[in-house]
Write an enzyme that holds these catalytic residues in place. Structure first.
Site, PDB file in Angstrom:
ATOM      1  N   TYR A  32      -4.942   7.849  -6.814  1.00 32.05           N
ATOM      2  CA  TYR A  32      -3.958   6.910  -6.268  1.00 32.05           C
ATOM      3  C   TYR A  32      -4.405   6.406  -4.892  1.00 32.05           C
ATOM      4  O   TYR A  32      -4.433   5.200  -4.628  1.00 32.05           O
ATOM      5  CB  TYR A  32      -2.598   7.595  -6.168  1.00 32.05           C
ATOM      6  CG  TYR A  32      -1.516   6.749  -5.544  1.00 32.05           C
ATOM      7  CD1 TYR A  32      -0.850   5.787  -6.292  1.00 32.05           C
ATOM      8  CD2 TYR A  32      -1.160   6.906  -4.207  1.00 32.05           C
ATOM      9  CE1 TYR A  32       0.158   5.009  -5.724  1.00 32.05           C
ATOM     10  CE2 TYR A  32      -0.166   6.131  -3.633  1.00 32.05           C
ATOM     11  CZ  TYR A  32       0.491   5.188  -4.390  1.00 32.05           C
ATOM     12  OH  TYR A  32       1.471   4.408  -3.820  1.00 32.05           O
ATOM     13  N   SER A  87       0.861  -1.172   0.000  1.00 35.44           N
ATOM     14  CA  SER A  87       0.000   0.000   0.000  1.00 35.44           C
ATOM     15  C   SER A  87       0.901   1.227   0.000  1.00 35.44           C
ATOM     16  O   SER A  87       1.881   1.294  -0.740  1.00 35.44           O
ATOM     17  CB  SER A  87      -0.938  -0.028   1.206  1.00 35.44           C
ATOM     18  OG  SER A  87      -1.799   1.085   1.221  1.00 35.44           O
ATOM     19  N   LYS A 118      -5.499   2.608  -3.019  1.00 34.48           N
ATOM     20  CA  LYS A 118      -4.811   2.063  -1.852  1.00 34.48           C
ATOM     21  C   LYS A 118      -5.755   1.943  -0.652  1.00 34.48           C
ATOM     22  O   LYS A 118      -5.646   0.991   0.131  1.00 34.48           O
ATOM     23  CB  LYS A 118      -3.600   2.943  -1.501  1.00 34.48           C
ATOM     24  CG  LYS A 118      -2.515   2.960  -2.573  1.00 34.48           C
ATOM     25  CD  LYS A 118      -1.977   1.570  -2.867  1.00 34.48           C
ATOM     26  CE  LYS A 118      -0.773   1.617  -3.799  1.00 34.48           C
ATOM     27  NZ  LYS A 118      -0.224   0.257  -4.076  1.00 34.48           N
TER      28      LYS A 118
END
Length: 277
Positions: free
Chosen positions: A148, A134, A152
């Site tokens: 992004y 992660s 994650k």
């Protein structure tokens, strides 16, 4: 017994560091990459310990086929490392549906399929470990990293539930949350097209400049990160989350403090939402 590792995105950065650390520990690594020729030096140096295999993690059928091939040839997969990834910068308004879906394919759907593929084998043996790469951006986010971080955050949500499901079966789940490490991630960043006005220049623009100028200057050492991950896996009480880097630790502590402060401030309002008894 030597462990069998399956590592995605092993050609550079963390993936390469994990491969080198596992080999140094005496283990065998099936190292996957879209360009496996980038691993030729490691294969040549350790022909009995490193196998380079072509894999684009967004090809779900190919990922499952790689898992089945590794199990057929080696009998098991002891450690799956979902590492393949890239970064992306753009305001939420600027980010296209195609860009967002592409990131989810790499960071979420690809890893999810590999997890589903290895679990029957790990469950049968009542052992194994799944390492999910992660980011500090998996628990907090800021301007320019919405896409992004969304991927994650999703990976961490899946992994937290997964850990509860498989812990009683002898399988470990480790979520790794690096800060800024010298992995080449910034050098491989994609960016959304900018809208015409300047409304996001002070916020998203600052993030773009950080990414564009920060490659090669990050303080984190990938080799030390790999050593930390191996130590966490070997610990009797492996953590669910492992932040890496002082910047990650400081950012997460500050974020948790901010979340607690906000929660306490609004606690009475939050609690006063039940039906009257």
């Amino acid at each position: 017994m030597d462990r069998i590792w399956l590592i995605t995105g092993a050609n550079s950065g963390f993936g390469r560091a994990f491969t080198e650390a596992a080999v140094a520990a005496g283990d065998v690594v099936v190292a996957t990459a879209r360009r496996p020729e980038a691993l030729e030096d490691l294969v040549a140096a350790h022909p009995d310990r490193v196998e380079a295999v072509a894999l684009d993690v967004t090809d779900l059928a190919a990922g499952r086929a790689v898992v089945e091939d590794v199990v057929a040839r080696h009998g098991r997969i002891d450690v799956l490392v979902n590492n393949a990834g890239r970064t992306h910068v753009g305001a939420t308004e600027e980010t296209t549906d195609a860009e967002l879906r592409s990131l989810f394919d790499v960071h979420f759907f690809g890893p999810a399929e590999l997890v589903r593929a290895v679990l029957p084998h790990m469950r049968a043996r009542r052992s194994g470990a799944i390492v999910q790469l992660s980011s500090v951006g998996g628990q907090l986010s800021f301007a320019g990293f919405s896409a992004y971080s969304a991927t994650k955050f999703a990976l961490e949500g899946l992994s937290e539930a997964l850990a509860d499901e498989v812990r009683p079966l002898g399988i470990k789940v480790l979520v790794v949350e690096p800060g800024a490490f010298r992995t080449g991630l910034f050098g491989n960043a994609s960016s959304s097209g900018r809208i015409e006005d300047e409304d996001y220049e002070a916020t998203v623009g600052a993030t773009r400049r950080m990414v564009e100028g920060g490659d090669g200057e990050q303080p984190g050492d990938p080799a030390k990160a790999a050593a930390a991950v191996l130590a966490a896996l070997e610990a009797e009480d492996t953590p669910l989350r492992l932040p890496l880097g002082s910047d990650a630790v400081d950012a997460l502590l500050g974020h948790l403090d901010a979340v607690r402060t906000e929660l306490v401030t609004w606690e009475k309002t939050a609690r006063d939402t039940a039906f009257e008894s």
